[in-house]
Design a protein around this motif. Sequence first.
Motif, PDB file in Angstrom:
ATOM      1  N   TYR A  16       0.825  -1.204   0.000  1.00 47.10           N
ATOM      2  CA  TYR A  16       0.000   0.000   0.000  1.00 47.10           C
ATOM      3  C   TYR A  16       0.857   1.250   0.000  1.00 47.10           C
ATOM      4  CZ  TYR A  16      -3.054   3.713   1.711  1.00 47.10           C
ATOM      5  OH  TYR A  16      -3.749   4.883   1.844  1.00 47.10           O
ATOM      6  N   GLN A  17       0.458   2.219  -0.802  1.00 45.60           N
ATOM      7  CA  GLN A  17       0.892   3.587  -0.633  1.00 45.60           C
ATOM      8  C   GLN A  17      -0.315   4.444  -0.929  1.00 45.60           C
ATOM      9  OE1 GLN A  17       4.159   3.672  -3.353  1.00 45.60           O
ATOM     10  NE2 GLN A  17       2.921   4.373  -5.072  1.00 45.60           N
ATOM     11  N   ARG A  18      -0.368   5.635  -0.396  1.00 49.50           N
ATOM     12  CA  ARG A  18      -1.606   6.429  -0.469  1.00 49.50           C
ATOM     13  C   ARG A  18      -2.078   6.518  -1.932  1.00 49.50           C
ATOM     14  NH1 ARG A  18      -3.289  11.374   3.404  1.00 49.50           N
ATOM     15  NH2 ARG A  18      -2.975   9.673   4.898  1.00 49.50           N
ATOM     16  N   GLY A  19      -3.302   6.053  -2.156  1.00 51.47           N
ATOM     17  CA  GLY A  19      -3.891   6.078  -3.497  1.00 51.47           C
ATOM     18  C   GLY A  19      -3.717   4.806  -4.274  1.00 51.47           C
ATOM     19  N   ALA A 135      -6.564   6.891   9.548  1.00 52.60           N
ATOM     20  CA  ALA A 135      -6.876   5.802  10.490  1.00 52.60           C
ATOM     21  C   ALA A 135      -6.684   4.443   9.828  1.00 52.60           C
ATOM     22  CB  ALA A 135      -8.311   5.949  10.997  1.00 52.60           C
ATOM     23  N   ALA A 136      -7.084   4.329   8.581  1.00 52.98           N
ATOM     24  CA  ALA A 136      -6.915   3.047   7.860  1.00 52.98           C
ATOM     25  C   ALA A 136      -5.437   2.726   7.708  1.00 52.98           C
ATOM     26  CB  ALA A 136      -7.590   3.125   6.494  1.00 52.98           C
ATOM     27  N   GLU A 137      -4.628   3.732   7.429  1.00 53.46           N
ATOM     28  CA  GLU A 137      -3.181   3.511   7.248  1.00 53.46           C
ATOM     29  C   GLU A 137      -2.520   3.110   8.568  1.00 53.46           C
ATOM     30  OE1 GLU A 137      -1.928   7.190   5.446  1.00 53.46           O
ATOM     31  OE2 GLU A 137      -2.604   6.571   3.438  1.00 53.46           O
ATOM     32  N   ARG A 138      -3.015   3.667   9.661  1.00 54.97           N
ATOM     33  CA  ARG A 138      -2.437   3.328  10.970  1.00 54.97           C
ATOM     34  C   ARG A 138      -2.612   1.843  11.295  1.00 54.97           C
ATOM     35  NH1 ARG A 138      -4.384   8.351  12.565  1.00 54.97           N
ATOM     36  NH2 ARG A 138      -6.327   7.465  13.400  1.00 54.97           N
ATOM     37  N   MET A 139      -3.629   1.222  10.720  1.00 58.33           N
ATOM     38  CA  MET A 139      -3.877  -0.208  11.000  1.00 58.33           C
ATOM     39  C   MET A 139      -2.688  -1.059  10.564  1.00 58.33           C
ATOM     40  SD  MET A 139      -7.853  -0.541   9.798  1.00 58.33           S
ATOM     41  CE  MET A 139      -7.983  -2.294  10.159  1.00 58.33           C
ATOM     42  N   LEU A 140      -2.013  -0.641   9.497  1.00 59.41           N
ATOM     43  CA  LEU A 140      -0.864  -1.419   8.993  1.00 59.41           C
ATOM     44  C   LEU A 140       0.241  -1.480  10.040  1.00 59.41           C
ATOM     45  CD1 LEU A 140      -0.475  -0.244   5.283  1.00 59.41           C
ATOM     46  CD2 LEU A 140      -0.683  -2.619   6.040  1.00 59.41           C
ATOM     47  N   THR A 141       0.655  -0.330  10.517  1.00 55.85           N
ATOM     48  CA  THR A 141       1.777  -0.306  11.474  1.00 55.85           C
ATOM     49  C   THR A 141       1.341  -0.854  12.839  1.00 55.85           C
ATOM     50  OG1 THR A 141       1.131   2.004  11.829  1.00 55.85           O
ATOM     51  CG2 THR A 141       3.054   1.609  10.448  1.00 55.85           C
ATOM     52  N   ASP A 142       0.110  -0.538  13.241  1.00 56.49           N
ATOM     53  CA  ASP A 142      -0.365  -1.044  14.546  1.00 56.49           C
ATOM     54  C   ASP A 142      -0.349  -2.572  14.564  1.00 56.49           C
ATOM     55  OD1 ASP A 142      -2.946   1.499  15.237  1.00 56.49           O
ATOM     56  OD2 ASP A 142      -0.738   1.536  15.277  1.00 56.49           O
ATOM     57  N   ASP A 143      -0.755  -3.183  13.440  1.00 59.46           N
ATOM     58  CA  ASP A 143      -0.854  -4.654  13.409  1.00 59.46           C
ATOM     59  C   ASP A 143       0.527  -5.283  13.539  1.00 59.46           C
ATOM     60  OD1 ASP A 143      -1.277  -7.302  11.219  1.00 59.46           O
ATOM     61  OD2 ASP A 143      -2.449  -7.096  13.041  1.00 59.46           O
ATOM     62  N   VAL A 144       1.510  -4.759  12.821  1.00 59.90           N
ATOM     63  CA  VAL A 144       2.862  -5.341  12.908  1.00 59.90           C
ATOM     64  C   VAL A 144       3.400  -5.186  14.332  1.00 59.90           C
ATOM     65  CG1 VAL A 144       5.230  -5.193  12.062  1.00 59.90           C
ATOM     66  CG2 VAL A 144       3.340  -4.938  10.458  1.00 59.90           C
ATOM     67  N   ASN A 145       3.190  -4.032  14.922  1.00 61.25           N
ATOM     68  CA  ASN A 145       3.645  -3.811  16.317  1.00 61.25           C
ATOM     69  C   ASN A 145       2.958  -4.790  17.271  1.00 61.25           C
ATOM     70  OD1 ASN A 145       5.280  -1.742  15.413  1.00 61.25           O
ATOM     71  ND2 ASN A 145       3.763  -0.134  15.852  1.00 61.25           N
ATOM     72  N   ASP A 146       1.642  -4.973  17.076  1.00 58.28           N
ATOM     73  CA  ASP A 146       0.908  -5.918  17.940  1.00 58.28           C
ATOM     74  C   ASP A 146       1.463  -7.333  17.779  1.00 58.28           C
ATOM     75  OD1 ASP A 146      -2.474  -4.458  17.668  1.00 58.28           O
ATOM     76  OD2 ASP A 146      -0.689  -3.892  18.836  1.00 58.28           O
ATOM     77  N   ASN A 147       1.722  -7.719  16.542  1.00 58.51           N
ATOM     78  CA  ASN A 147       2.196  -9.089  16.287  1.00 58.51           C
ATOM     79  C   ASN A 147       3.567  -9.332  16.910  1.00 58.51           C
ATOM     80  OD1 ASN A 147      -0.167  -9.481  14.891  1.00 58.51           O
ATOM     81  ND2 ASN A 147       0.750  -9.042  12.898  1.00 58.51           N
ATOM     82  N   LYS A 148       4.422  -8.343  16.853  1.00 58.03           N
ATOM     83  CA  LYS A 148       5.749  -8.516  17.454  1.00 58.03           C
ATOM     84  C   LYS A 148       5.631  -8.602  18.979  1.00 58.03           C
ATOM     85  CE  LYS A 148       8.538  -7.036  13.616  1.00 58.03           C
ATOM     86  NZ  LYS A 148       9.393  -6.019  12.992  1.00 58.03           N
ATOM     87  N   ALA A 149       4.653  -7.882  19.522  1.00 53.90           N
ATOM     88  CA  ALA A 149       4.417  -7.958  20.976  1.00 53.90           C
ATOM     89  C   ALA A 149       3.834  -9.317  21.345  1.00 53.90           C
ATOM     90  CB  ALA A 149       3.485  -6.829  21.405  1.00 53.90           C
ATOM     91  N   ILE A 150       2.955  -9.847  20.497  1.00 54.67           N
ATOM     92  CA  ILE A 150       2.418 -11.196  20.732  1.00 54.67           C
ATOM     93  C   ILE A 150       3.574 -12.191  20.732  1.00 54.67           C
ATOM     94  CG2 ILE A 150       1.046 -13.062  19.695  1.00 54.67           C
ATOM     95  CD1 ILE A 150      -0.886 -10.864  18.657  1.00 54.67           C
ATOM     96  N   GLY A 151       4.470 -12.046  19.774  1.00 57.95           N
ATOM     97  CA  GLY A 151       5.634 -12.932  19.698  1.00 57.95           C
ATOM     98  C   GLY A 151       6.486 -12.838  20.943  1.00 57.95           C
ATOM     99  N   PHE A 152       6.718 -11.619  21.398  1.00 57.91           N
ATOM    100  CA  PHE A 152       7.542 -11.397  22.604  1.00 57.91           C
ATOM    101  C   PHE A 152       6.910 -12.062  23.831  1.00 57.91           C
ATOM    102  CE2 PHE A 152      10.219  -9.448  25.676  1.00 57.91           C
ATOM    103  CZ  PHE A 152       9.393  -9.027  26.723  1.00 57.91           C
ATOM    104  N   HIS A 153       5.632 -11.747  24.068  1.00 58.60           N
ATOM    105  CA  HIS A 153       4.955 -12.313  25.247  1.00 58.60           C
ATOM    106  C   HIS A 153       4.846 -13.827  25.150  1.00 58.60           C
ATOM    107  CE1 HIS A 153       4.003  -8.595  27.252  1.00 58.60           C
ATOM    108  NE2 HIS A 153       3.467  -8.094  26.148  1.00 58.60           N
ATOM    109  N   GLY A 154       4.591 -14.308  23.941  1.00 55.65           N
ATOM    110  CA  GLY A 154       4.448 -15.754  23.767  1.00 55.65           C
ATOM    111  C   GLY A 154       5.744 -16.474  24.044  1.00 55.65           C
TER     112      GLY A 154
END
Length: 370
Positions: A16-19, A135-154
């Motif tokens: 994705y890039q804007r547009g 807000a839609a674009e923020r979902m991309l970075t938020d998801d990767v950050n969440d996944n790395k945190a899931i990996g860390f905690h797991g």
Amino acid sequence: MESTNSKPNSLQSICYQRGSLRLLDQRRLPLETVYLDIRSATDGWNAIKDMVVRGAPAIAIAAALSLAVETFNLDFSGTSTEAASFLTKKLEYLVSSRPTAVNLSDAATKLQKLVLKAAETADEPKAVFEAFIDAAERMLTDDVNDNKAIGFHGARFLQSQLKDSESLSILTHCNTGSLATAGYGTALGVIRSVHAEGLLVQAFCTETRPFNQGSRLTAFELVHDMIPATLITDSAAAALMKSGRVNAVIVGADRVAANGDTANKIGTYSLAISASFHKIPFYVAAPVTSIDLSLPSGEDIIVEERSPKELLNADGGLGKQVAAPGISVWNPAFDVTPANLITGIITEKGVITKVSADAFDIKGFVEKVK
Ligand SMILES: CSC[C@H]1O[C@H](OP(=O)(O)O)[C@H](O)[C@@H]1O
């Protein structure tokens, strides 16, 4: 939707890039890397329905970005209120593409609230559209950050459960990696983190009939990352557990009910029963957004039934007919694993463990980490 063969990164499901939005056509992996151009919410809806893109987090992000691309390129002459109405209606339409994963409906609800609020103060529709696109674009970075945190905690939690010098062989189901998310993955993200910590002996992935997300996608990711891995048939899982070569089972989630009952790819429930019988811990890995507190239990989770063609034809429905013509088919895409078969739920905010032999306090956890 046109297809292009450019290959930014073979595990990148969403480009994705804007547009502009291109989705990796996961139906053609692992042998072909083809990206489809997505120009509208309708293109996004079709891509999700047809499993061009799949995986609970990825379909939510793809849906939002398909509308962001349509919006960015839209010549709109209405008011701010009409802009918000346009977006909320499109989001409602996108939610109808696949019913089971909560991420899609959760994201749509949050984005609808955001655009309605933006319209209250916006002097022109452009401000409403820009608030949505941001807000839609923020979902991309938020998801990767969440996944790395899931990996860390797991990884940290699994390590805490090990006795000295023990290491881990982990069985997983379906695909919960970079191809099911914006990157890194949930359950497969935990496997990546355990491997990075030097604790992984072997990953085992099931084929995951009928769409073969395991043999086509998870095996692809594990080979790509050079993680020691073995592919097994779904029906070999119990025998593998009986052989003593599995220390933990980790799967993803499409929707976790308030009591911890979890909807996930069909076959997950069987794995949980086998894990319980063999006294092997069974974990679900998912972002907190996969938890649906509005559902008291898994009884009310809508389970998508997909086309009989996925069983009747080879390659998850993409190939020629192999099953006997005239046979009827039952093809639920998911099943629900009861909380009492789940050892823990690994999230980006920490691991949810039982508060009694059979019960989680999911609501208490969500309230605490809000
Ligand atoms: C982190 S993906 C969650 C979930 O989505 C997959 O289903 P599908 O491939 O049909 O979208 C599978 O259930 C994964 O565990």
